[in-house]
Design a protein around this motif. Sequence first.
Motif, PDB file in Angstrom:
ATOM      1  N   GLN A  25       0.811  -1.213   0.000  1.00 11.90           N
ATOM      2  CA  GLN A  25       0.000   0.000   0.000  1.00 11.90           C
ATOM      3  C   GLN A  25       0.852   1.275   0.000  1.00 11.90           C
ATOM      4  N   ARG A  45     -10.151   1.129   1.504  1.00 12.95           N
ATOM      5  CA  ARG A  45      -8.854   1.008   0.830  1.00 12.95           C
ATOM      6  C   ARG A  45      -7.993   2.205   1.185  1.00 12.95           C
ATOM      7  N   ASP A  85      -8.882  -0.387  -7.600  1.00 19.88           N
ATOM      8  CA  ASP A  85      -7.835  -0.233  -6.598  1.00 19.88           C
ATOM      9  C   ASP A  85      -6.447  -0.452  -7.211  1.00 19.88           C
ATOM     10  N   ARG A  86      -6.230   0.189  -8.378  1.00 21.64           N
ATOM     11  CA  ARG A  86      -4.955   0.050  -9.093  1.00 21.64           C
ATOM     12  C   ARG A  86      -4.379   1.419  -9.400  1.00 21.64           C
TER      13      ARG A  86
END
Length: 167
Positions: A25, A45, A85-86
């Motif tokens: 992350q 996220r 989430d990229r």
Amino acid sequence: MGKVDIYIEKIDSFGELESLLDKEQLILCDDMQNKFFIVNFDNVRKLGVAYYDYGVAPDFQCSGDSSLFYLGFGENFLCIDIYEDRILVNDNLQSVFYELCYDSNKNYICVICELDVYCYCAEKLKWKMGFRDIIIDYKIIDDTKISILCNDGVEYIFFLKDGNIVE
């Protein structure tokens, strides 16, 4: 697509940033870092960023359809697909980031830097332009052009779609 709540939290140290997130992350920018923050998407996220601060505040914006998150800071620009989430773009800029500038529909996102302008459409770099003198003013004209004024008094006008100069 639903709306995503996004907020940025400043962190005091790299050690604290590391303790709050998994290694996957973290985005480490620059050889030396002195600023740290976490981007939080819907409290689900998280993305941690460590970078070198040149005294200009980070700037961020979502795309018109709210699927992409644009973030400029230091000498860096990120484009993140919120739902996948990229990280789609993680570019090192040629000069210090100033601000994001965009048309009313947010189809074109211009990354304004001290000596450069980068123009993106979604996550694709459409064009970039470097200048000899410092950029002191800029504005979008009629959602189709961008005006750039440099410290030497020279004004340039480019089409957003291709970066060609307006004659």
